[in-house]
Design a protein around this motif. Structure first.
Motif, PDB file in Angstrom:
ATOM      1  N   ALA A  11       0.859  -1.188   0.000  1.00  0.00           N
ATOM      2  CA  ALA A  11       0.000   0.000   0.000  1.00  0.00           C
ATOM      3  C   ALA A  11       0.897   1.241   0.000  1.00  0.00           C
ATOM      4  N   SER A  12       0.280   2.369  -0.195  1.00  0.00           N
ATOM      5  CA  SER A  12       1.070   3.600  -0.136  1.00  0.00           C
ATOM      6  C   SER A  12       0.876   4.202   1.248  1.00  0.00           C
ATOM      7  N   ILE A  13       1.948   4.209   2.054  1.00  0.00           N
ATOM      8  CA  ILE A  13       1.833   4.599   3.460  1.00  0.00           C
ATOM      9  C   ILE A  13       2.289   6.041   3.647  1.00  0.00           C
ATOM     10  N   ASP A  14       1.435   6.798   4.302  1.00  0.00           N
ATOM     11  CA  ASP A  14       1.747   8.191   4.562  1.00  0.00           C
ATOM     12  C   ASP A  14       2.321   8.353   5.973  1.00  0.00           C
ATOM     13  N   THR A  15       1.666   7.729   6.947  1.00  0.00           N
ATOM     14  CA  THR A  15       2.022   7.954   8.349  1.00  0.00           C
ATOM     15  C   THR A  15       2.357   6.640   9.048  1.00  0.00           C
ATOM     16  N   LEU A  16       3.478   6.629   9.730  1.00  0.00           N
ATOM     17  CA  LEU A  16       3.799   5.506  10.618  1.00  0.00           C
ATOM     18  C   LEU A  16       3.547   5.976  12.044  1.00  0.00           C
TER      19      LEU A  16
ATOM     20  N   LYS B 237      -7.828   7.577  14.943  1.00  0.00           N
ATOM     21  CA  LYS B 237      -8.870   8.618  14.982  1.00  0.00           C
ATOM     22  C   LYS B 237      -8.358   9.844  15.760  1.00  0.00           C
ATOM     23  N   VAL B 238      -7.708   9.583  16.894  1.00  0.00           N
ATOM     24  CA  VAL B 238      -7.222  10.685  17.726  1.00  0.00           C
ATOM     25  C   VAL B 238      -6.165  11.509  16.982  1.00  0.00           C
ATOM     26  N   LEU B 239      -5.268  10.809  16.315  1.00  0.00           N
ATOM     27  CA  LEU B 239      -4.134  11.505  15.697  1.00  0.00           C
ATOM     28  C   LEU B 239      -4.477  12.130  14.352  1.00  0.00           C
ATOM     29  N   THR B 240      -5.303  11.490  13.570  1.00  0.00           N
ATOM     30  CA  THR B 240      -5.533  11.968  12.197  1.00  0.00           C
ATOM     31  C   THR B 240      -6.971  12.384  11.936  1.00  0.00           C
ATOM     32  N   GLY B 241      -7.893  11.977  12.802  1.00  0.00           N
ATOM     33  CA  GLY B 241      -9.300  12.262  12.544  1.00  0.00           C
ATOM     34  C   GLY B 241      -9.913  11.302  11.540  1.00  0.00           C
ATOM     35  N   LYS B 242      -9.100  10.403  10.995  1.00  0.00           N
ATOM     36  CA  LYS B 242      -9.612   9.443   9.996  1.00  0.00           C
ATOM     37  C   LYS B 242     -10.146   8.198  10.693  1.00  0.00           C
ATOM     38  N   GLU B 243     -11.116   7.556  10.053  1.00  0.00           N
ATOM     39  CA  GLU B 243     -11.635   6.293  10.580  1.00  0.00           C
ATOM     40  C   GLU B 243     -11.263   5.165   9.640  1.00  0.00           C
ATOM     41  N   VAL B 244     -10.781   4.075  10.206  1.00  0.00           N
ATOM     42  CA  VAL B 244     -10.489   2.901   9.383  1.00  0.00           C
ATOM     43  C   VAL B 244     -11.822   2.263   9.016  1.00  0.00           C
ATOM     44  N   PRO B 245     -12.064   2.008   7.725  1.00  0.00           N
ATOM     45  CA  PRO B 245     -13.352   1.435   7.351  1.00  0.00           C
ATOM     46  C   PRO B 245     -13.592   0.077   8.011  1.00  0.00           C
TER      47      PRO B 245
ATOM     48  N   PRO C  42      -5.739  -0.434   8.573  1.00  0.00           N
ATOM     49  CA  PRO C  42      -5.194   0.936   8.564  1.00  0.00           C
ATOM     50  C   PRO C  42      -4.401   1.237   7.289  1.00  0.00           C
ATOM     51  N   ALA C  43      -3.749   0.192   6.759  1.00  0.00           N
ATOM     52  CA  ALA C  43      -2.941   0.406   5.547  1.00  0.00           C
ATOM     53  C   ALA C  43      -3.804   0.919   4.393  1.00  0.00           C
ATOM     54  N   HIS C  44      -5.100   0.589   4.424  1.00  0.00           N
ATOM     55  CA  HIS C  44      -5.992   1.044   3.344  1.00  0.00           C
ATOM     56  C   HIS C  44      -6.151   2.559   3.334  1.00  0.00           C
ATOM     57  N   ILE C  45      -5.917   3.196   4.502  1.00  0.00           N
ATOM     58  CA  ILE C  45      -5.996   4.659   4.514  1.00  0.00           C
ATOM     59  C   ILE C  45      -4.596   5.255   4.725  1.00  0.00           C
ATOM     60  N   GLY C  46      -3.583   4.472   4.375  1.00  0.00           N
ATOM     61  CA  GLY C  46      -2.216   4.992   4.359  1.00  0.00           C
ATOM     62  C   GLY C  46      -1.556   5.106   5.714  1.00  0.00           C
ATOM     63  N   ILE C  47      -1.972   4.282   6.676  1.00  0.00           N
ATOM     64  CA  ILE C  47      -1.401   4.368   8.023  1.00  0.00           C
ATOM     65  C   ILE C  47      -0.978   2.974   8.486  1.00  0.00           C
ATOM     66  N   VAL C  48       0.166   2.918   9.158  1.00  0.00           N
ATOM     67  CA  VAL C  48       0.565   1.673   9.818  1.00  0.00           C
ATOM     68  C   VAL C  48       0.895   1.993  11.270  1.00  0.00           C
ATOM     69  N   CYS C  49       0.395   1.165  12.180  1.00  0.00           N
ATOM     70  CA  CYS C  49       0.682   1.331  13.606  1.00  0.00           C
ATOM     71  C   CYS C  49       1.636   0.236  14.062  1.00  0.00           C
ATOM     72  N   GLN C  50       2.634   0.596  14.836  1.00  0.00           N
ATOM     73  CA  GLN C  50       3.507  -0.403  15.450  1.00  0.00           C
ATOM     74  C   GLN C  50       3.713  -0.017  16.907  1.00  0.00           C
ATOM     75  N   ASN C  51       3.755  -1.042  17.736  1.00  0.00           N
ATOM     76  CA  ASN C  51       3.971  -0.824  19.158  1.00  0.00           C
ATOM     77  C   ASN C  51       5.438  -0.441  19.428  1.00  0.00           C
ATOM     78  N   VAL C  52       5.685   0.294  20.493  1.00  0.00           N
ATOM     79  CA  VAL C  52       7.069   0.682  20.823  1.00  0.00           C
ATOM     80  C   VAL C  52       7.938  -0.560  21.078  1.00  0.00           C
ATOM     81  N   GLY C  53       7.341  -1.577  21.697  1.00  0.00           N
ATOM     82  CA  GLY C  53       8.082  -2.817  21.952  1.00  0.00           C
ATOM     83  C   GLY C  53       8.488  -3.488  20.644  1.00  0.00           C
TER      84      GLY C  53
END
Lengths: 633, 193
Positions: free
Chosen positions: A158-163, A247-255, A260-271
């Protein structure tokens, strides 16, 4: 840089008592090396790993002991020792059921595998980086345990904008990520840099709840010149949920049903980011993690860095477990965790917290009361669902309505149960309903599969039957044709077949007669030898005579037949060319004369009339004889 | 008089036109087969076991469409009866089977006893048994529907039905015990007392 970030709000959320301060009084401790490590084969979402060592084998620390099959992660030996047993062992799961594990008796040397070498990520290409992460067996450290390499692979497509680096840690009691950020901020950030490079993300956001000021400060300090954002977000459970944090950070909702990758976002835990750092820079697989040991039954709550596979009881004892006060041990947080049935179960890759609670701290749930439709649950639901409607449909097993009301968007955070004034265990209803629906779907898929196989089989049998019928028909036609052809041939030359060699047939008959007579004679003779009677004597004599006669007849016929066969052919062959024109003519004349004579005789003609005819015939005979002798023989 | 005539003629013409449209639609949009049979068939578990008395799931679906009872499918159990009752809008009935609902099973061939007669292979409706003449046979567990049609033809009795053992991943949360019907309204409690 946290000042420039615009924050949004997700629906609902609750403020449970945090209880985080107990376990943050001292730095991360090193857990003692246990005598026996129990390493389960399933520590992630997906298929269990397949063991690649055998019982009795010596393993080094960090050696691969089970390789992933399908979706999954590799599993490594957490310390050096000998594989004692591979089989069912206690497992941290809500069901309390055991699961297959590799048990390693440690040798105390804690000796690393010689192949484990550091590397510089700048010298590796993306594929090699990903391979290193995959080989290290990293799966999400936040709780769900999704294999990280797979997540990164789908992120690459996918095309990722925000990690987003998730340091929210919103569940009460848990402080493992907090302590990790305080003590290993640089590792987290260098791991995040690798993740950013792999995903080609434009920006990196590190999100931390505002109840962890020390962690925020440590991360800010470690950031250096990186143009990333460390964002402090308001403390609100469950802001650490992937969808809620986005939602908190971008205001976007994952469908619903999407990633999340579908809206250009990937989340990873600090660990996870720290584990990626260890895997890439040091070559170390994921064999240890930071786990919070807390709860009122512990004298000294703390965070420990423990090996995966360390039995829970040993860790709790290290933190001063008071067995007499302990009521139950919760794995994970108090909101989403579960009671551990067997304290010998190990800590696994996803095990971020162990709460040894007292009766007073976490009392048994009160009996549920009927729903009074107060609507508090709806106000608390972070997924924007209608918990009380879902409850009624779950109670009535109305799967269609449950799905229509988006049951599968429920993240099972427990906010609804927390606020429920009737103390209804709502989440348990949803979990049960989800499992039922999944089971039904599995059954449906299986039935569909069986139907297809059944229909294929029917079709195959039908085709086979058709082929057989066609073959049968073809065979019948072929036989009918052959029969017809034979009949035709028989009709065309009946004589040559049957009477081509009459003497041979006769000879055969004679031979049979002779042999039958001989057989009868020997039989009679045998009988005679046994019972000597005059009748038998006479019979034998007669049979002897018959047999001899038959033999003689045969002997007479044999030379005849042998002589006859060529003789019969010879004249026929010789005569045909010998017949000259004259002879032919004479023959015809003779035949005509004969015919005329016979006709006259039959008509009872007078002697005067017959005389000239006889004369003519004799003459013709003479002419024929002349003609035949005249021709060269 | 002419008014009535006009009305009669108008209605006649209209009825002829609509009749023609309906007749055309009946031919043009004709539905092949009985669509309800397909719908019933998708709800049946497709074990093809014949325990309903019909030779397979589709024949039973056809029988249901023709008015047979919906409670003859033991592998489907209560869930299937409920689904059929919802589809056909009839009252669900208790399962009509001597042994009641059985747990999910799969066939198991004791391989050392197998003589390789291929009889079970011919009996399996979903081709879930692998083997050849005078070679040992075995069941492909993931394809087996647990219909037990292979048990009967085995001449050496080496096939048995074993319950499917669930592991952690098939484990599921139980629904909490029902909430007791408490009398929470004061006047109700007084009435009760």
């Amino acid at each position: 840089m946290s000042t420039h970030w615009t924050l949004h709000k997700f629906h609902g959320g609750i403020h449970p008592l945090e209880n985080k301060q107990q376990s943050t009084t001292m730095p991360i401790q090193q857990a003692a090396l246990p005598g026996l490590l129990v390493v389960p084969l399933l520590q992630h979402i997906g298929q269990p790993a397949e063991p690649c060592v055998s019982e009795g084998e010596h393993v080094y620390k960090g050696q691969l002991i089970a390789s992933p099959a399908g979706l999954g992660a590799a599993i490594h030996a957490p310390s050096s020792g000998v594989v004692e047993r591979i089989g069912a062992a206690p497992y941290p799961h809500a069901s309390g059921q055991p699961y297959n594990a590799i048990e390693i008796r440690t040798d105390g040397k804690d000796q690393w595998h010689p192949d484990i070498r550091p590397a510089n990520p700048d010298e590796l290409d993306d594929e090699q980086l990903l391979q290193r992460i995959r080989a290290a067996g990293i799966s999400g450290m936040g709780g769900a345990g999704f294999p990280t390499a797979t997540k990164l692979r789908s992120g690459q497509q996918a095309s990722i904008d925000t990690l987003i680096i998730n340091g929210t840690e919103c569940e009460p009691y848990i402080t493992a990520d907090d302590m990790l950020m305080r003590e290993r901020a640089a590792d987290i950030l260098s791991g995040a840099a690798i993740l950013q490079r792999l995903l080609d993300a434009r920006q990196v956001v590190i999100a931390i709840e505002d109840n962890k000021p020390q962690a925020i400060a440590a991360m800010q300090a470690a950031l250096g010149t990186r143009p990333w954002h460390v964002v402090s977000i308001p403390t609100l459970y469950p802001s650490g949920g992937e969808r809620q944090l986005i939602k908190v950070l971008t205001g976007k909702e994952v469908p619903s049903g999407g990633l999340p990758a579908h809206i250009g976002i990937v989340c990873q835990n600090v660990g996870t980011a720290a584990a990626v750092h260890d895997a890439v820079y040091l070559g170390r697989p994921l064999i240890s993690r930071i786990t919070t040991l807390t709860g009122a039954a512990l004298k000294q709550p703390m965070n420990v860095e423990c090996l995966v596979g360390t039995p829970v009881i040993e860790l709790l004892q290290q933190a001063g477990l008071d067995q007499t006060r302990m009521n139950r041990v919760i794995v994970g947080g108090p909101m989403m965790g579960f009671s551990l049935a067997d304290l010998n179960a190990p800590v696994i890759k996803t095990g971020n917290c162990l709460i040894a609670s007292t009766e007073q701290e976490m009392p048994a749930p009160e009996p549920a009361l009927p729903c009074i439709r107060c609507g508090e649950c709806e106000l608390a639901c972070p997924a924007g669902l209608l918990p009380q409607q879902l409850l009624f449909y779950a109670q009535g097993d109305d799967h269609e309505q449950l799905q229509a009301n988006n049951l599968f968007d429920c993240i099972e955070c427990g906010a609804c149960s927390y606020v429920c004034s009737s103390k209804i265990p709502l989440v348990q209803y949803y979990r049960s309903a989800k499992a039922d629906i999944r089971e039904q779907q599995q059954k449906q898929i299986k039935a569909e599969h069986a139907r297809q196989r059944f229909e294929f089989r029917q079709e195959r049998l039908r085709l086979e039957e058709e082929r057989k019928a066609a073959e049968r028909q073809a065979r019948a036609e072929r036989m009918a044709k052959a029969k017809a052809a034979k009949e035709k041939a028989d009709a065309a030359k009946p004589a040559p077949v049957a009477g081509s060699d009459p003497s041979a047939d006769q000879l055969k008959k004679l031979k049979i007669e002779a042999s039958m007579a001989r057989v009868a004679l020997t039989k009679a003779e045998k009988q005679l030898a046994q019972h000597d009677t005059p009748e038998l004597h006479a019979q034998v004599a007669q049979l002897k005579a018959t047999a001899e006669a038959a033999q003689q007849a045969l002997a007479a016929a044999e030379p005849d037949a042998t002589a006859a066969a060529p003789a019969a052919e010879k004249p026929a062959k010789a005569a045909r060319p010998a017949l000259s024109e004259a002879a032919k003519k004479a023959k015809i004349e003779l035949a005509m004369a004969r015919a005329a004579l016979k006709k006259a005789e039959r008509a009872e003609a007078s002697e005067d009339e017959l005389a000239p005819l006889r004369e003519a015939m004799l003459k013709a005979e003479q002419t024929l004889a002349d003609a035949e002798t005249g021709t060269p023989e | 008089m002419s008014l009535i005539l006009i009305a009669v003629i108008t209605l006649t013409v209209l009825s002829l036109i609509f009749g023609a449209i309906l007749g055309f639609a009946a031919v043009r949009f004709r539905v092949e087969g009985n669509p309800i049979v397909d719908q019933i068939n998708t709800l049946l578990p497709q074990t093809q076991c014949g325990q309903c008395g019909y030779p397979g799931c589709r024949p039973y679906a056809e029988a249901i469409a023709n008015g047979d009872k919906i409670n003859k499918c033991p592998p489907g159990g209560e869930a299937t009866i409920q689904a059929l009752a919802d589809l056909l809008d009839v009252e669900p009935e208790p399962l009509d089977a001597v042994e009641g609902e059985k747990p999910v099973q799969v066939a198991y061939i004791r391989e050392e006893e197998c003589i390789g007669c291929t009889k079970c292979i011919q009996a399996c409706p979903v081709d879930a048994i692998l083997g050849a003449a005078r070679q040992m046979h075995t069941v492909i567990v993931s394809e087996c529907t647990g219909c037990d049609l292979c048990v009967e033809p085995c001449p050496v009795d080496c096939i048995e039905m074993r319950p499917v053992e669930g592991d952690l991943r098939s484990w599921k949360w139980e629904q909490p015990s029902p909430i007791p019907d408490l009398l929470i309204i004061a006047t109700d409690r007084e009435d009760q007392a």
